[in-house]
Design an enzyme around this catalytic site. Structure first.
Site, PDB file in Angstrom:
ATOM      1  N   SER A 161      14.913  25.207  67.371  1.00  0.00           N
ATOM      2  CA  SER A 161      14.774  26.599  68.347  1.00  0.00           C
ATOM      3  C   SER A 161      14.000  26.762  69.107  1.00  0.00           C
ATOM      4  O   SER A 161      13.934  27.433  69.870  1.00  0.00           O
ATOM      5  CB  SER A 161      15.314  27.713  67.378  1.00  0.00           C
ATOM      6  OG  SER A 161      14.036  27.508  66.444  1.00  0.00           O
ATOM      7  N   HIS A 218      17.815  22.303  60.264  1.00  0.00           N
ATOM      8  CA  HIS A 218      16.985  23.537  60.966  1.00  0.00           C
ATOM      9  C   HIS A 218      16.845  24.869  59.996  1.00  0.00           C
ATOM     10  O   HIS A 218      17.347  24.257  58.825  1.00  0.00           O
ATOM     11  CB  HIS A 218      17.410  23.419  62.262  1.00  0.00           C
ATOM     12  CG  HIS A 218      15.982  24.372  62.712  1.00  0.00           C
ATOM     13  ND1 HIS A 218      14.774  24.736  62.594  1.00  0.00           N
ATOM     14  CD2 HIS A 218      16.066  24.614  64.472  1.00  0.00           C
ATOM     15  CE1 HIS A 218      13.948  25.411  63.469  1.00  0.00           C
ATOM     16  NE2 HIS A 218      14.961  25.428  64.496  1.00  0.00           N
ATOM     17  N   HIS A 252       9.606  17.262  56.550  1.00  0.00           N
ATOM     18  CA  HIS A 252       9.832  18.122  57.876  1.00  0.00           C
ATOM     19  C   HIS A 252       9.533  16.927  58.530  1.00  0.00           C
ATOM     20  O   HIS A 252       8.928  15.499  58.151  1.00  0.00           O
ATOM     21  CB  HIS A 252       8.493  18.892  57.179  1.00  0.00           C
ATOM     22  CG  HIS A 252       8.629  19.748  58.421  1.00  0.00           C
ATOM     23  ND1 HIS A 252       7.851  19.879  59.988  1.00  0.00           N
ATOM     24  CD2 HIS A 252       9.047  21.141  58.556  1.00  0.00           C
ATOM     25  CE1 HIS A 252       8.368  20.400  60.105  1.00  0.00           C
ATOM     26  NE2 HIS A 252       9.299  21.740  60.118  1.00  0.00           N
ATOM     27  N   ARG A 256       4.081  27.451  54.560  1.00  0.00           N
ATOM     28  CA  ARG A 256       5.290  29.125  54.049  1.00  0.00           C
ATOM     29  C   ARG A 256       5.572  29.344  52.598  1.00  0.00           C
ATOM     30  O   ARG A 256       6.169  30.451  52.503  1.00  0.00           O
ATOM     31  CB  ARG A 256       6.093  29.109  55.132  1.00  0.00           C
ATOM     32  CG  ARG A 256       4.881  29.539  56.757  1.00  0.00           C
ATOM     33  CD  ARG A 256       6.338  28.293  57.669  1.00  0.00           C
ATOM     34  NE  ARG A 256       7.030  27.681  57.628  1.00  0.00           N
ATOM     35  CZ  ARG A 256       7.689  26.616  58.249  1.00  0.00           C
ATOM     36  NH1 ARG A 256       8.459  27.331  59.590  1.00  0.00           N
ATOM     37  NH2 ARG A 256       8.771  25.619  58.355  1.00  0.00           N
ATOM     38  N   ASP A 267      12.100  26.855  53.597  1.00  0.00           N
ATOM     39  CA  ASP A 267      13.532  27.368  53.328  1.00  0.00           C
ATOM     40  C   ASP A 267      13.924  27.148  51.642  1.00  0.00           C
ATOM     41  O   ASP A 267      14.610  27.609  51.236  1.00  0.00           O
ATOM     42  CB  ASP A 267      14.556  25.836  54.051  1.00  0.00           C
ATOM     43  CG  ASP A 267      14.601  26.858  55.858  1.00  0.00           C
ATOM     44  OD1 ASP A 267      14.215  27.837  56.232  1.00  0.00           O
ATOM     45  OD2 ASP A 267      14.159  26.093  56.622  1.00  0.00           O
TER      46      ASP A 267
END
Ligand code: HAX
Length: 436
Positions: A241, A271, A318, A327, A373
């Protein structure tokens, strides 16, 4: 709100001098070699972009202008002691390079509230799309439709000097970020609440207003969305992105074009769409195992089956990270602090115990650990945002903060059009064989 723009300009003008000096005096300096392996595996590790807003370390995770996520949660201003930092503060940090004080942050909230008016034709564009259009399709189209408002584009057509490109880009970026919560909430309410829309509350902060307009007005959800908007905001410049926004912007396309395109990259399952896939995959698992509470062994078997079917386990792996994503950890800690015994969160925690071992067994996965995620959907679901086909839109609202702050500096630095070189496969084969 001119003072934040001026403060940015004061700071960034010095960085621009460095950029230009480096280009002028050190363009011949060799900083890396590129292997065929890197070309064939997505250019991983090839230093080829300049991004100041954040930097990703493979083992430590993301730092925003040098600050880790735990440091941000401690240092960035918040509305009250117990709450999470406001994303407005992170935007300021990424743009200006310093931790803002509380007034700076509240001023950005106010500024964005005054800029948040979405043109009617954008709602018309959303309304014209079939009900089965994916929320991310609607989101990207809505952003694109606002290009009519681009101040940068008008100034360019009027022949503005290139040294002022950054100025109108700043205005477009601030307007665009300000409008994203309204657009996201509109798509959400259209899709899941019969088009029963909720007007913005100009006294709320950016993330709080998003929760409000979605119809989830509790303080708990506002706190979660503030955390969510902070941790998803940026991940250095090479992710799909961020890179898309930079690439499209490098052609001097206006910020609405650049961000609309970026959102189509975020919508891919490798993604940002992975945040939906995680929940979808867990629900499929429960269905296929005929239980809401699968055991550790059942989960491990289901992971093996997923791999055997030639699919990926969403939320794990990743391209850069080689450890558990901080995160993920921030969200896990949030859940431990505020949530007692939630079934979906229990499964997400069990997956954390099981999946890394299963992925390691394959011998090919470079990072078996969870990414952002893996956790986010279960938290949203817990607080009542259960419509998981919408989750990537929330990611998209947040990602604007980092990549659009970068777009402003791109323009101030005078970055050129991006144009890497490509060769036919044959060329690489000859290079490998030494027959070129
Ligand atoms: N499950 C199964 N296989 C996986 C895997 C996973 N979670 N992660 C990597 N692999 C496989 C790859 O598909 C690849 O297989 P092939 O050699 O057969 O092609 C192999 O392991 C090596 O891949 P890698 O070098 O470890 O990973 P990449 O850099 O190529 O890809 C991805 C990184 C994130 C795309 C990958 O780990 C993946 O597909 N993960 C699942 C989807 C996901 O969670 N995406 C979100 C990532 C974070 C993000 O951007 N959020 O927005």
């Amino acid at each position: 709100m001119e003072y934040i723009k001026n403060r940015f300009y004061q700071k960034a003008s010095k960085w621009t001098v460095d950029y230009q000096r480096l280009k002028k005096d050190h363009s011949d300096k060799v900083i890396a070699q590129v292997t065929i392996g890197q070309v064939l595996t997505g250019m991983k590790g090839v230093p080829s972009l300049v991004t100041d807003t954040s930097k990703l370390d493979a083992n430590e995770g993301i730092r925003f202008r040098g600050y880790s996520i735990p440091e941000l949660r401690e240092k960035l201003p918040r509305l009250n002691k117990e709450g999470e930092p406001l994303p407005e503060g992170l935007f300021y940090l990424m743009l200006v390079g310093e931790i803002p004080d509380r007034d700076d942050v509240l001023n950005i909230s106010k500024d964005w509230a005054t800029r948040s008016h979405v043109p009617q034709h954008t709602f018309d564009v959303i309304e014209s799309m079939p009900r089965n259009s994916k929320p991310m399709t609607q989101f990207s189209m809505a952003i694109l439709s606002m290009a009519t408002e681009s101040i940068f584009q008008k100034a360019y057509r009027a022949g503005v000097n290139k040294k002022y490109y950054w100025d109108t880009t700043y205005e477009d970026v601030m307007n665009l970020i300000a409008r994203l919560p309204r657009i996201a909430a509109y798509i959400y309410r259209r899709e899941f609440h019969n088009g029963n829309h909720i007007e913005p509350n100009p006294h709320l902060d950016w993330a709080g207003n998003l929760a409000h307009m979605m119809g989830h007005d509790s303080e708990e959800i506002k706190r979660l969305l503030r955390l969510y908007m902070v941790i998803h905001a940026d991940h250095e410049g090479g992710n799909v992105s961020a890179h898309t926004a930079h690439l499209v912007g490098s052609a001097l396309s206006n910020p609405y074009y650049a961000y609309s395109a970026a959102m189509l990259g975020l919508a891919g399952p490798l993604h940002g769409y992975a945040n939906q896939e995680v929940i979808n995959w867990i629900f499929d698992m429960q269905k296929s195992l005929y239980t809401e509470n699968p055991t550790k062994e059942q989960i491990a078997d289901y992971c093996h089956k997923t791999l055997k079917d030639g699919r990926v386990i969403p939320g794990y792996g990743h391209a850069v990270l080689r450890k558990t994503d901080p995160r993920f950890t921030a969200q896990k800690e949030f859940a431990e602090k505020y949530i007692k015994n939630d079934n979906l969160i229990n499964i997400v925690n069990t997956l954390y115990e099981v999946v890394p071992g299963v992925l390691k067994e394959t011998g090919k996965v470079n990072n078996p650990w969870p990414n952002v995620d893996a956790y986010s959907g279960s938290l949203l679901y817990h607080y009542g945002i259960k419509e998981y086909t919408f989750y990537t839109v929330l990611f998209g609202v947040s990602r604007a903060l980092g990549v659009l702050a970068s777009l402003i500096t791109d323009r101030l630095y005078g970055m050129p059009i991006e144009r890497p070189t490509s060769h036919p496969l044959e060329w690489y084969i000859k290079q490998a064989e030494g027959t070129a």
